[in-house]
Design a protein around this motif. Structure first.
Motif, PDB file in Angstrom:
ATOM      1  N   SER A 185      -4.870  -5.893  -3.956  1.00 57.95           N
ATOM      2  CA  SER A 185      -4.961  -7.234  -4.372  1.00 57.95           C
ATOM      3  C   SER A 185      -3.805  -7.880  -4.406  1.00 57.95           C
ATOM      4  CB  SER A 185      -5.963  -7.286  -5.493  1.00 57.95           C
ATOM      5  OG  SER A 185      -6.288  -8.415  -5.930  1.00 57.95           O
ATOM      6  N   GLY A 186      -2.881  -7.477  -5.004  1.00 59.21           N
ATOM      7  CA  GLY A 186      -1.524  -8.124  -5.256  1.00 59.21           C
ATOM      8  C   GLY A 186      -0.778  -8.309  -3.928  1.00 59.21           C
ATOM      9  N   ALA A 187      -1.060  -7.482  -2.923  1.00 59.41           N
ATOM     10  CA  ALA A 187      -0.431  -7.585  -1.636  1.00 59.41           C
ATOM     11  C   ALA A 187      -1.186  -8.779  -0.726  1.00 59.41           C
ATOM     12  CB  ALA A 187      -0.558  -6.181  -0.746  1.00 59.41           C
ATOM     13  N   GLU A 188      -2.645  -8.853  -0.976  1.00 54.71           N
ATOM     14  CA  GLU A 188      -3.320  -9.855  -0.317  1.00 54.71           C
ATOM     15  C   GLU A 188      -3.095 -11.101  -0.922  1.00 54.71           C
ATOM     16  OE1 GLU A 188      -7.373  -8.946  -1.484  1.00 54.71           O
ATOM     17  OE2 GLU A 188      -7.540  -7.327   0.257  1.00 54.71           O
ATOM     18  N   GLN A 189      -2.865 -11.391  -2.281  1.00 54.08           N
ATOM     19  CA  GLN A 189      -2.270 -12.589  -2.854  1.00 54.08           C
ATOM     20  C   GLN A 189      -0.988 -12.958  -2.522  1.00 54.08           C
ATOM     21  OE1 GLN A 189      -3.945 -14.677  -4.646  1.00 54.08           O
ATOM     22  NE2 GLN A 189      -5.826 -13.187  -4.073  1.00 54.08           N
ATOM     23  N   ALA A 190       0.153 -12.014  -2.128  1.00 56.92           N
ATOM     24  CA  ALA A 190       1.427 -12.332  -1.754  1.00 56.92           C
ATOM     25  C   ALA A 190       1.521 -12.886  -0.489  1.00 56.92           C
ATOM     26  CB  ALA A 190       2.264 -10.875  -1.885  1.00 56.92           C
ATOM     27  N   VAL A 191       0.619 -12.299   0.480  1.00 59.95           N
ATOM     28  CA  VAL A 191       0.459 -12.704   1.849  1.00 59.95           C
ATOM     29  C   VAL A 191      -0.141 -14.339   1.710  1.00 59.95           C
ATOM     30  CG1 VAL A 191      -1.030 -12.744   3.742  1.00 59.95           C
ATOM     31  CG2 VAL A 191       0.071 -10.649   2.755  1.00 59.95           C
ATOM     32  N   GLU A 227      -9.914   6.123 -11.661  1.00 59.98           N
ATOM     33  CA  GLU A 227      -8.635   5.483 -12.172  1.00 59.98           C
ATOM     34  C   GLU A 227      -7.550   5.090 -11.359  1.00 59.98           C
ATOM     35  OE1 GLU A 227      -6.197   3.279 -14.894  1.00 59.98           O
ATOM     36  OE2 GLU A 227      -8.517   3.841 -14.924  1.00 59.98           O
ATOM     37  N   LEU A 228      -7.481   6.028 -10.229  1.00 59.49           N
ATOM     38  CA  LEU A 228      -6.473   6.124  -9.340  1.00 59.49           C
ATOM     39  C   LEU A 228      -7.059   4.996  -8.184  1.00 59.49           C
ATOM     40  CD1 LEU A 228      -5.348   9.693  -8.854  1.00 59.49           C
ATOM     41  CD2 LEU A 228      -3.781   7.868  -9.772  1.00 59.49           C
ATOM     42  N   LEU A 229      -8.281   4.947  -7.985  1.00 56.28           N
ATOM     43  CA  LEU A 229      -8.883   4.151  -7.056  1.00 56.28           C
ATOM     44  C   LEU A 229      -8.661   2.617  -7.699  1.00 56.28           C
ATOM     45  CD1 LEU A 229     -12.109   5.789  -5.927  1.00 56.28           C
ATOM     46  CD2 LEU A 229     -10.214   5.388  -4.322  1.00 56.28           C
ATOM     47  N   ARG A 230      -8.715   2.619  -8.824  1.00 57.43           N
ATOM     48  CA  ARG A 230      -8.570   1.024  -9.671  1.00 57.43           C
ATOM     49  C   ARG A 230      -7.219   0.826  -9.268  1.00 57.43           C
ATOM     50  NH1 ARG A 230     -10.600  -0.114 -15.403  1.00 57.43           N
ATOM     51  NH2 ARG A 230     -10.518  -2.618 -15.325  1.00 57.43           N
ATOM     52  N   ILE A 231      -6.297   1.594  -9.626  1.00 54.74           N
ATOM     53  CA  ILE A 231      -4.618   1.289  -9.479  1.00 54.74           C
ATOM     54  C   ILE A 231      -4.259   0.807  -7.890  1.00 54.74           C
ATOM     55  CG2 ILE A 231      -2.527   2.301  -9.270  1.00 54.74           C
ATOM     56  CD1 ILE A 231      -3.372   4.026 -11.705  1.00 54.74           C
ATOM     57  N   GLN A 264       0.178 -10.641 -11.510  1.00 58.28           N
ATOM     58  CA  GLN A 264      -0.775 -10.145 -12.313  1.00 58.28           C
ATOM     59  C   GLN A 264      -1.285  -8.692 -11.954  1.00 58.28           C
ATOM     60  OE1 GLN A 264      -3.610 -13.066 -12.650  1.00 58.28           O
ATOM     61  NE2 GLN A 264      -2.736 -13.957 -14.698  1.00 58.28           N
ATOM     62  N   GLN A 265      -1.635  -8.568 -10.735  1.00 58.45           N
ATOM     63  CA  GLN A 265      -2.399  -7.461 -10.212  1.00 58.45           C
ATOM     64  C   GLN A 265      -1.262  -6.224 -10.002  1.00 58.45           C
ATOM     65  OE1 GLN A 265      -5.660  -7.118  -9.141  1.00 58.45           O
ATOM     66  NE2 GLN A 265      -5.415  -8.965 -10.404  1.00 58.45           N
ATOM     67  N   VAL A 266      -0.125  -6.696  -9.610  1.00 57.97           N
ATOM     68  CA  VAL A 266       0.974  -5.488  -9.660  1.00 57.97           C
ATOM     69  C   VAL A 266       1.285  -5.120 -11.107  1.00 57.97           C
ATOM     70  CG1 VAL A 266       3.417  -5.171  -9.191  1.00 57.97           C
ATOM     71  CG2 VAL A 266       1.999  -6.203  -7.438  1.00 57.97           C
ATOM     72  N   HIS A 267       1.352  -6.050 -12.032  1.00 57.11           N
ATOM     73  CA  HIS A 267       1.576  -5.432 -13.513  1.00 57.11           C
ATOM     74  C   HIS A 267       0.216  -4.664 -13.807  1.00 57.11           C
ATOM     75  CE1 HIS A 267       2.154  -5.950 -18.003  1.00 57.11           C
ATOM     76  NE2 HIS A 267       0.853  -6.256 -17.960  1.00 57.11           N
ATOM     77  N   LYS A 268      -1.065  -4.864 -13.557  1.00 57.99           N
ATOM     78  CA  LYS A 268      -1.904  -4.176 -13.982  1.00 57.99           C
ATOM     79  C   LYS A 268      -1.750  -2.778 -13.409  1.00 57.99           C
ATOM     80  CE  LYS A 268      -5.609  -7.957 -14.408  1.00 57.99           C
ATOM     81  NZ  LYS A 268      -6.726  -8.455 -13.885  1.00 57.99           N
ATOM     82  N   ALA A 269      -1.575  -2.777 -12.071  1.00 53.86           N
ATOM     83  CA  ALA A 269      -1.412  -1.561 -11.314  1.00 53.86           C
ATOM     84  C   ALA A 269      -0.321  -0.720 -12.084  1.00 53.86           C
ATOM     85  CB  ALA A 269      -1.024  -1.495 -10.062  1.00 53.86           C
ATOM     86  N   GLN A 270       0.914  -1.242 -12.309  1.00 49.68           N
ATOM     87  CA  GLN A 270       1.858  -0.450 -12.919  1.00 49.68           C
ATOM     88  C   GLN A 270       1.617  -0.066 -14.244  1.00 49.68           C
ATOM     89  OE1 GLN A 270       4.758   0.681 -11.700  1.00 49.68           O
ATOM     90  NE2 GLN A 270       3.879  -0.248  -9.941  1.00 49.68           N
ATOM     91  N   ALA A 319      11.088 -11.434 -13.415  1.00 49.31           N
ATOM     92  CA  ALA A 319      11.444 -10.649 -14.356  1.00 49.31           C
ATOM     93  C   ALA A 319      10.375  -9.591 -14.951  1.00 49.31           C
ATOM     94  CB  ALA A 319      11.727 -11.422 -15.622  1.00 49.31           C
ATOM     95  N   LEU A 320       8.840 -10.017 -14.566  1.00 49.87           N
ATOM     96  CA  LEU A 320       8.047  -9.185 -15.047  1.00 49.87           C
ATOM     97  C   LEU A 320       7.925  -7.928 -13.874  1.00 49.87           C
ATOM     98  CD1 LEU A 320       5.244  -8.406 -16.308  1.00 49.87           C
ATOM     99  CD2 LEU A 320       4.251 -10.103 -15.058  1.00 49.87           C
ATOM    100  N   LEU A 321       8.230  -8.320 -12.688  1.00 47.19           N
ATOM    101  CA  LEU A 321       8.243  -7.149 -11.615  1.00 47.19           C
ATOM    102  C   LEU A 321       9.403  -6.070 -12.283  1.00 47.19           C
ATOM    103  CD1 LEU A 321       7.384  -9.087  -8.635  1.00 47.19           C
ATOM    104  CD2 LEU A 321       5.862  -7.895  -9.778  1.00 47.19           C
ATOM    105  N   SER A 322      10.424  -6.761 -12.522  1.00 46.71           N
ATOM    106  CA  SER A 322      11.655  -5.862 -12.652  1.00 46.71           C
ATOM    107  C   SER A 322      11.466  -5.132 -14.016  1.00 46.71           C
ATOM    108  CB  SER A 322      13.032  -6.806 -12.874  1.00 46.71           C
ATOM    109  OG  SER A 322      13.385  -7.271 -11.856  1.00 46.71           O
ATOM    110  N   ALA A 323      10.614  -5.369 -14.914  1.00 43.95           N
ATOM    111  CA  ALA A 323      10.273  -4.990 -16.304  1.00 43.95           C
ATOM    112  C   ALA A 323       9.560  -3.601 -16.021  1.00 43.95           C
ATOM    113  CB  ALA A 323       9.497  -5.869 -17.053  1.00 43.95           C
TER     114      ALA A 323
END
Length: 174
Positions: A62-68, A52-56, A159-165, A96-100
């Motif tokens: 993946s979120g960082a790759e997409q931001a780049v 589970e931690l590896l998935r997070i 989306q990826q950051v949301h899934k991780a959080q 707002a999603l990131l702030s949520a």
């Protein structure tokens, strides 16, 4: 240069790439550590938690790759008022999603899910506006494609950051 999607406004591509390289190095160190752990006899519970931690970790990577990827694409052609409004609404919803997920601002557990829905709706509106602008020549097809790829990468990053959080919050539950 045209108006940018506000969530990425001011993002320094070189700094983001440097930060991503640091994250990638950390990921590599984690992978080496996990490889050493796998040779040890882990209980089923520990193994499941590690998975589970590896998935997070992977969601964050993946979120960082997409931001780049998003910041590397220029945001030209969004001077049109309808496009600028749609881009701003999408970026506001993504922010707002990131702030949520910020525990200082979010007391409502459903808030991230509502923010995800709003971000997805904002993305769909922006996508429709970009396609319309390409179809009626307010944007060149090249600018339209670039803006679509940029907004899609930003959407996937959030989306990826949301899934991780979301998964991390479950890990913290008693």
């Amino acid at each position: 240069m045209g108006a940018s999607i506000p969530l990425l406004a001011g993002a320094d591509a070189a700094r983001l790439k440097t930060d991503h390289a640091i994250l990638s190095s950390l990921d590599t160190a984690i992978e080496r550590f996990v490889e050493r752990l796998r040779s040890a006899a882990l209980s089923q519970a520990v193994s499941a938690r590690l998975a589970e931690l590896l998935r997070i970790q992977r969601y964050n990577e993946s979120g960082a790759e997409q931001a780049v990827a998003a910041v590397a694409l220029s945001a030209t052609g969004l001077e049109d008022a309808r496009l600028a409004s749609a881009a701003s609404a999408f970026a506001g919803a993504a922010g707002a999603l990131l702030s949520a997920w910020d525990p200082d601002t979010s007391a409502d557990a459903a808030r991230p899910d509502a923010a995800l829905h709003a971000m997805e709706a904002g993305y769909e509106d922006l996508k429709a506006a970009l396609l319309s602008a390409g179809a009626d020549s307010r944007l060149s097809l090249t600018e339209m494609e670039q803006a679509l790829r940029r907004s899609s990468a930003l959407r996937r990053a959030v989306q990826q950051v949301h899934k991780a959080q979301r998964r991390l919050s479950r890990e913290r539950e008693p």
